[in-house]
Enzyme design. Structure first.
Site, PDB file in Angstrom:
ATOM      1  N   ARG A  75       0.839  -1.193   0.000  1.00 25.66           N
ATOM      2  CA  ARG A  75       0.000   0.000   0.000  1.00 25.66           C
ATOM      3  C   ARG A  75       0.874   1.243   0.000  1.00 25.66           C
ATOM      4  NH1 ARG A  75      -1.769   0.904   4.338  1.00 25.66           N
ATOM      5  NH2 ARG A  75      -1.140  -0.884   5.589  1.00 25.66           N
ATOM      6  N   TYR A 218      -1.457  -3.726  -6.760  1.00 20.72           N
ATOM      7  CA  TYR A 218      -1.143  -4.531  -5.576  1.00 20.72           C
ATOM      8  C   TYR A 218      -2.158  -4.413  -4.440  1.00 20.72           C
ATOM      9  CZ  TYR A 218       2.030  -7.413  -2.839  1.00 20.72           C
ATOM     10  OH  TYR A 218       2.590  -8.457  -2.143  1.00 20.72           O
ATOM     11  N   GLY A 219      -2.549  -5.530  -3.892  1.00 20.87           N
ATOM     12  CA  GLY A 219      -3.282  -5.611  -2.625  1.00 20.87           C
ATOM     13  C   GLY A 219      -4.322  -4.537  -2.427  1.00 20.87           C
ATOM     14  N   LYS A 227      -9.518  -2.542   1.829  1.00 16.71           N
ATOM     15  CA  LYS A 227      -9.272  -1.365   2.666  1.00 16.71           C
ATOM     16  C   LYS A 227     -10.063  -0.142   2.183  1.00 16.71           C
ATOM     17  CE  LYS A 227      -7.080  -3.792   5.329  1.00 16.71           C
ATOM     18  NZ  LYS A 227      -5.718  -4.133   5.616  1.00 16.71           N
ATOM     19  N   HIS A 247     -10.613  -2.409  11.552  1.00 18.76           N
ATOM     20  CA  HIS A 247      -9.497  -3.241  11.075  1.00 18.76           C
ATOM     21  C   HIS A 247      -9.236  -4.335  12.118  1.00 18.76           C
ATOM     22  CE1 HIS A 247      -5.034  -3.270   9.507  1.00 18.76           C
ATOM     23  NE2 HIS A 247      -5.761  -4.171   8.902  1.00 18.76           N
ATOM     24  N   SER A 269      -1.299  -3.351  10.429  1.00 15.66           N
ATOM     25  CA  SER A 269      -0.904  -4.265   9.371  1.00 15.66           C
ATOM     26  C   SER A 269       0.376  -5.015   9.746  1.00 15.66           C
ATOM     27  CB  SER A 269      -0.673  -3.476   8.081  1.00 15.66           C
ATOM     28  OG  SER A 269      -1.847  -2.782   7.752  1.00 15.66           O
ATOM     29  N   ALA A 270       0.376  -6.306   9.458  1.00 19.44           N
ATOM     30  CA  ALA A 270       1.530  -7.178   9.722  1.00 19.44           C
ATOM     31  C   ALA A 270       1.910  -7.209  11.205  1.00 19.44           C
ATOM     32  CB  ALA A 270       2.733  -6.787   8.860  1.00 19.44           C
ATOM     33  N   CYS A 271       0.901  -7.150  12.084  1.00 15.57           N
ATOM     34  CA  CYS A 271       1.154  -7.234  13.529  1.00 15.57           C
ATOM     35  C   CYS A 271       0.449  -8.419  14.172  1.00 15.57           C
ATOM     36  CB  CYS A 271       0.762  -5.930  14.217  1.00 15.57           C
ATOM     37  SG  CYS A 271       1.891  -4.579  13.814  1.00 15.57           S
ATOM     38  N   ASP A 294      -9.171  -9.901   9.156  1.00 15.11           N
ATOM     39  CA  ASP A 294      -8.669  -8.550   8.861  1.00 15.11           C
ATOM     40  C   ASP A 294      -9.669  -7.428   9.127  1.00 15.11           C
ATOM     41  OD1 ASP A 294      -6.294  -7.144   7.832  1.00 15.11           O
ATOM     42  OD2 ASP A 294      -7.572  -6.529   6.173  1.00 15.11           O
ATOM     43  N   ARG A 386       2.439 -11.937  -0.301  1.00 19.99           N
ATOM     44  CA  ARG A 386       1.127 -12.309   0.243  1.00 19.99           C
ATOM     45  C   ARG A 386       0.582 -13.569  -0.412  1.00 19.99           C
ATOM     46  NH1 ARG A 386      -1.429  -8.725   4.296  1.00 19.99           N
ATOM     47  NH2 ARG A 386       0.124  -7.096   4.526  1.00 19.99           N
ATOM     48  N   GLY A 518       0.652 -19.578  19.306  1.00 17.40           N
ATOM     49  CA  GLY A 518      -0.267 -20.415  20.088  1.00 17.40           C
ATOM     50  C   GLY A 518      -0.253 -20.092  21.580  1.00 17.40           C
ATOM     51  N   ASN A 520      -0.304 -17.272  22.835  1.00 15.92           N
ATOM     52  CA  ASN A 520      -1.205 -16.145  23.104  1.00 15.92           C
ATOM     53  C   ASN A 520      -2.545 -16.626  23.661  1.00 15.92           C
ATOM     54  OD1 ASN A 520       0.764 -14.369  22.182  1.00 15.92           O
ATOM     55  ND2 ASN A 520      -0.015 -14.366  20.082  1.00 15.92           N
TER      56      ASN A 520
HETATM   57  P1  GTP Z   1      -2.183  -7.592   7.652  1.00 13.71           P
HETATM   58  O1  GTP Z   1      -2.661  -8.668   6.751  1.00 13.71           O
HETATM   59  O2  GTP Z   1      -1.132  -6.737   7.039  1.00 13.71           O
HETATM   60  O3  GTP Z   1      -3.290  -6.754   8.211  1.00 13.71           O
HETATM   61  O4  GTP Z   1      -1.350  -8.307   8.850  1.00 13.71           O
HETATM   62  P2  GTP Z   1      -1.797  -9.159  10.133  1.00 13.71           P
HETATM   63  O5  GTP Z   1      -2.121  -8.235  11.260  1.00 13.71           O
HETATM   64  O6  GTP Z   1      -2.813 -10.164   9.765  1.00 13.71           O
HETATM   65  O7  GTP Z   1      -0.416  -9.874  10.550  1.00 13.71           O
HETATM   66  P3  GTP Z   1       0.021 -11.411  10.445  1.00 13.71           P
HETATM   67  O8  GTP Z   1      -0.787 -12.315  11.316  1.00 13.71           O
HETATM   68  O9  GTP Z   1       0.110 -11.783   9.018  1.00 13.71           O
HETATM   69  O10 GTP Z   1       1.485 -11.357  11.070  1.00 13.71           O
HETATM   70  C1  GTP Z   1       2.493 -10.554  10.521  1.00 13.71           C
HETATM   71  C2  GTP Z   1       3.833 -10.947  11.038  1.00 13.71           C
HETATM   72  O11 GTP Z   1       3.864 -10.940  12.468  1.00 13.71           O
HETATM   73  C3  GTP Z   1       4.258 -12.346  10.601  1.00 13.71           C
HETATM   74  O12 GTP Z   1       5.604 -12.318  10.192  1.00 13.71           O
HETATM   75  C4  GTP Z   1       4.106 -13.162  11.852  1.00 13.71           C
HETATM   76  O13 GTP Z   1       4.996 -14.240  11.879  1.00 13.71           O
HETATM   77  C5  GTP Z   1       4.368 -12.157  12.976  1.00 13.71           C
HETATM   78  N1  GTP Z   1       3.609 -12.513  14.199  1.00 13.71           N
HETATM   79  C6  GTP Z   1       2.300 -12.809  14.282  1.00 13.71           C
HETATM   80  N2  GTP Z   1       1.930 -13.147  15.542  1.00 13.71           N
HETATM   81  C7  GTP Z   1       3.052 -13.032  16.293  1.00 13.71           C
HETATM   82  C8  GTP Z   1       3.327 -13.237  17.680  1.00 13.71           C
HETATM   83  O14 GTP Z   1       2.464 -13.593  18.490  1.00 13.71           O
HETATM   84  N3  GTP Z   1       4.614 -13.011  18.099  1.00 13.71           N
HETATM   85  C9  GTP Z   1       5.591 -12.622  17.224  1.00 13.71           C
HETATM   86  N4  GTP Z   1       6.822 -12.426  17.707  1.00 13.71           N
HETATM   87  N5  GTP Z   1       5.369 -12.437  15.907  1.00 13.71           N
HETATM   88  C10 GTP Z   1       4.118 -12.628  15.449  1.00 13.71           C
HETATM   89  C1  SPV Z   2      -2.906  -4.447   5.402  1.00 11.99           C
HETATM   90  O1  SPV Z   2      -1.956  -3.785   4.958  1.00 11.99           O
HETATM   91  O2  SPV Z   2      -3.427  -4.195   6.514  1.00 11.99           O
HETATM   92  C2  SPV Z   2      -3.431  -5.592   4.630  1.00 11.99           C
HETATM   93  C3  SPV Z   2      -2.919  -5.789   3.270  1.00 11.99           C
HETATM   94  O3  SPV Z   2      -4.299  -6.294   5.109  1.00 11.99           O
HETATM   95  S1  SPV Z   2      -3.667  -4.760   2.097  1.00 11.99           S
HETATM   96  O4  SPV Z   2      -4.808  -5.456   1.528  1.00 11.99           O
HETATM   97  O5  SPV Z   2      -2.664  -4.486   1.063  1.00 11.99           O
HETATM   98  O6  SPV Z   2      -4.120  -3.544   2.730  1.00 11.99           O
HETATM   99 MN    MN Z   3      -4.829  -5.625   7.260  1.00 12.66          MN
END
Ligand code: GTP
Ligand code: SPV
Ligand code: MN
Length: 609
Positions: A75, A218-219, A227, A247, A269-271, A294, A386, A518, A520
């Site tokens: 994005r 992309y995405g 989004k 979100h 995102s990615a957390c 998501d 992705r 797990g 968590n």
């Molecule tokens: P978007 O699709 O971008 O919205 O991301 P998301 O929030 O769904 O994140 P996702 O579950 O794909 O995790 C993103 C990254 O965080 C990956 O590289 C995971 O391995 C890492 N991750 C997820 N959960 C944990 C956790 O509990 N601990 C740690 N250390 N890393 C984690």
């Molecule tokens: C995010 O960035 O939070 C995603 C991927 O879930 S995208 O669809 O590109 O926004």
């Molecule tokens: Mn997202």
């Protein structure tokens, strides 16, 4: 199969398609019926055109790998605009543009931009077709990649047009911005990943419920149901109509006695949303099932509680880091019928990404299309590579995930990547305090958006890039929803309890203190039992925390010292952060709700006590 004749008689839709056709000048217009054949046709088209490669049919049946342009991998927040009449309606955290001016700029770019291409009309439903919580959009795009992804991510086709009838829909216009015939009459060959990398616009017209996207394939830039619609446009619809577009993942949590609670969680995102949404609990007898990974749309049900649906039908998940060790259910979801973007291609025709397997392949073709071997200074997969997979392929998809009425939410989690200060889990004192915790949420930036990796930024409710209007007015909406749900300053009423979690606290040597994934489930258990009024908590200046006795730690491999650090209330750290919270709030001037002002003042007081 796609049809050359219109599949709808909706006069507004027909007029709009004609108007866009005249502007973009595609060679042909095709209507998508949503059939399996049509999906296959798109994959074939991409493979023939060099956009995609079939993966090994025995290892990864009916799946493709697509490599994007290196300038189109995530994005683009600096190219994302909210175009409403008054700038203050977009607020200080959004890029604003005057709607008429932006339309003018874009009309010039759109003029003839689909020459030599096909314009696809994609009718899609966000949410189960016909659900009272669902909404319909129509995406017009010149990208077969988008058509195929929309098939997996949303409900597409004739059935949607039948429900739409002559009704209204969200207009979603998309072009990759790479015409094959130029204004001077010359022609050019198509690229594997056409785009206009230097000239992207992801624009929203919330007042008209309209999206215009140009230049990226992309995405979230191109799959406009996600989004752009389900968050940016929907957040405005939700404010106007008294519901919430967030979100958030949605999970169904069942305890050993068979009692069910539903948890929604907003992480940037990615957390970790996809991971939490389908995790395998490490504590015996507990079960997690996935409703969504998501986005959540939440409305009050007849009993006055908040009910959530997942408006999507698939996962568009982060590939790197996904493995059988960390997220087996995601691995199972992508076993077949999936689209992989910017992953590595192994010599036996399968995909690979960083940390997918303990042992790295000896050789592969990386996402740049170059040779790669272990020890290379380049990544095999882009950090924002992705997978797209149908949600029904997830082994732990909740049987009721498509219930048109939604599921009643018991708890909301906020969280982000915080190396310091923020403890493993904190329960808010009230809805208002929880809204405050969401509003000051911070996280270190990830690869999901271009730029600034690792930088700490405030990302309120994980909505910073996704709120379609003034963030402070959005907080006001949260407070108003609380009032509707009978929450007072000291009680929850019928609203979900709010918790702030942080899986990412680090030791002084920079290692994650908490094993996550797990494990968590231990935190989910405490959340579950707090909702039941059972588990113990200690009142602290920042909220209610478990002590070691209140958490189920059986079989957990974390030292007592690390646990103490994970649960430590860092008063000095919080006090040091107050000026940055004040600065963050000051950005919103008079729009900042009084309730949040009061919460900040109360936090200050508790910290000096
Ligand atoms: P978007 O699709 O971008 O919205 O991301 P998301 O929030 O769904 O994140 P996702 O579950 O794909 O995790 C993103 C990254 O965080 C990956 O590289 C995971 O391995 C890492 N991750 C997820 N959960 C944990 C956790 O509990 N601990 C740690 N250390 N890393 C984690
Ligand atoms: C995010 O960035 O939070 C995603 C991927 O879930 S995208 O669809 O590109 O926004
Ligand atoms: Mn997202």
């Amino acid at each position: 199969m796609t049809a050359t004749t219109a599949l709808s008689k909706n006069p507004k839709l027909l007029a709009w398609v004609s108007e866009i056709q005249a502007m973009c000048q595609p060679d042909q217009v095709l209507w998508c019926d949503g059939s399996r054949d049509e999906y296959q046709q798109m994959l074939d088209l991409m493979v023939q055109g060099g956009t995609a490669k079939w993966l090994n049919k025995t290892k990864r049946p009916n799946s493709i790998l697509v490599l994007s342009d290196v300038g189109d991998v995530a994005r683009v927040e600096d190219r994302t605009y909210i175009c409403c009449h008054k700038k203050e309606e977009a607020g200080p955290t959004n890029n604003w543009a005057d709607p008429a001016q932006m339309r003018d700029t874009l009309r010039k770019l759109y003029a003839g931009c689909m020459k030599g291409r096909t314009l696809y009309v994609i009718p899609f439903s966000m949410g189960p077709v016909g659900s009272p919580i669902a909404h319909i959009g129509i995406e017009l795009t010149d990208s077969p990649y988008v058509v195929a992804n929309m098939h997996l991510m949303t409900r597409v086709g004739k059935k949607v047009l039948d429900v739409l009838g002559n009704g209204d829909f969200v207009k979603c216009l998309h072009s990759v911005g790479y015409p094959l015939k130029l204004a001077d009459g010359s022609t050019r060959k198509d690229l594997a990943w056409p785009c206009d990398a230097q000239n992207k616009y992801i624009t929203h017209f919330p007042e008209d419920r309209e999206i215009w996207s140009y230049g990226s394939g992309y995405g979230g830039n191109a799959l406009l149901g996600k989004k752009c619609f389900a968050l940016r446009i929907a957040s405005v619809m939700a404010r106007d109509q008294g519901w919430m577009a967030e979100h958030m993942l949605i999970l169904k949590l069942t305890n050993p006695q068979g009692v069910v609670k539903y948890v929604a969680a907003a992480f940037p995102s990615a957390c970790g949303k996809t991971n939490l949404a389908m995790m395998e609990p490490t504590i015996p007898g507990w079960k997690v099932q996935c409703v969504g990974d998501d986005i959540a749309w939440m409305k009050f049900g007849p009993d006055g509680r908040l009910y959530a649906i997942n408006p999507e039908a698939g996962f568009f998940g982060v590939a790197p880091g996904t493995s059988y060790a960390t997220n087996p259910n995601a691995m199972e979801s992508v076993k077949a019928n999936s689209i992989f973007t910017n992953c590595g291609l192994t010599d036996d025709g399968d995909v690979w990404w960083e940390d997918m397997t303990e042992e790295e392949p000896e050789h592969l073709i990386d996402w740049h299309g170059k040779d790669w071997a272990p020890g290379s200074d380049k990544k095999a997969a882009h950090p924002n590579a992705r997978f797209t997979a149908p949600a029904h392929q997830c082994p732990v998809i909740a049987p009721n995930w498509e219930d048109p009425a939604g599921v009643p939410i018991d708890a909301i989690l906020f969280g982000g990547r915080r190396a310091t200060v923020v403890p493993l889990v904190t329960e808010a004192r009230s809805w208002r305090h929880g809204t405050f915790l969401g509003s000051i949420m911070g996280s270190e930036k990830t690869a999901a958006a271009a730029g600034g990796l690792g930088q700490l930024r405030r990302d309120p409710m994980a909505m910073l890039p996704f709120c379609g209007y003034n963030m402070a007015r959005y907080w006001q909406h949260w407070l108003a929803m609380g009032q509707k749900g009978q929450a007072t300053d000291t009680s929850w009423g019928k609203m979900p309890r709010i918790f702030y979690v942080n899986w990412f606290r680090k030791s002084s040597s920079g290692k994650f203190l908490w094993p996550g994934y797990g494990e968590n489930s231990r935190i989910l258990k405490w959340v579950f039992e707090r909702c039941e009024g059972k588990a113990q908590a200690i009142e602290t200046p920042i909220g209610n925390l478990p002590d070691k006795q209140a958490l189920d730690l059986q079989g957990l491999d974390v030292s007592g010292e690390d646990l103490s650090e994970l649960l430590r209330v860092d008063k000095a750290g919080w006090t040091a952060e107050l000026p940055s919270i004040e600065q963050h709030f000051a950005e919103f001037g008079n729009d900042l709700p009084q309730g949040l002002r009061d919460e900040l003042a109360a936090l200050k007081q508790r910290l000096v006590k």
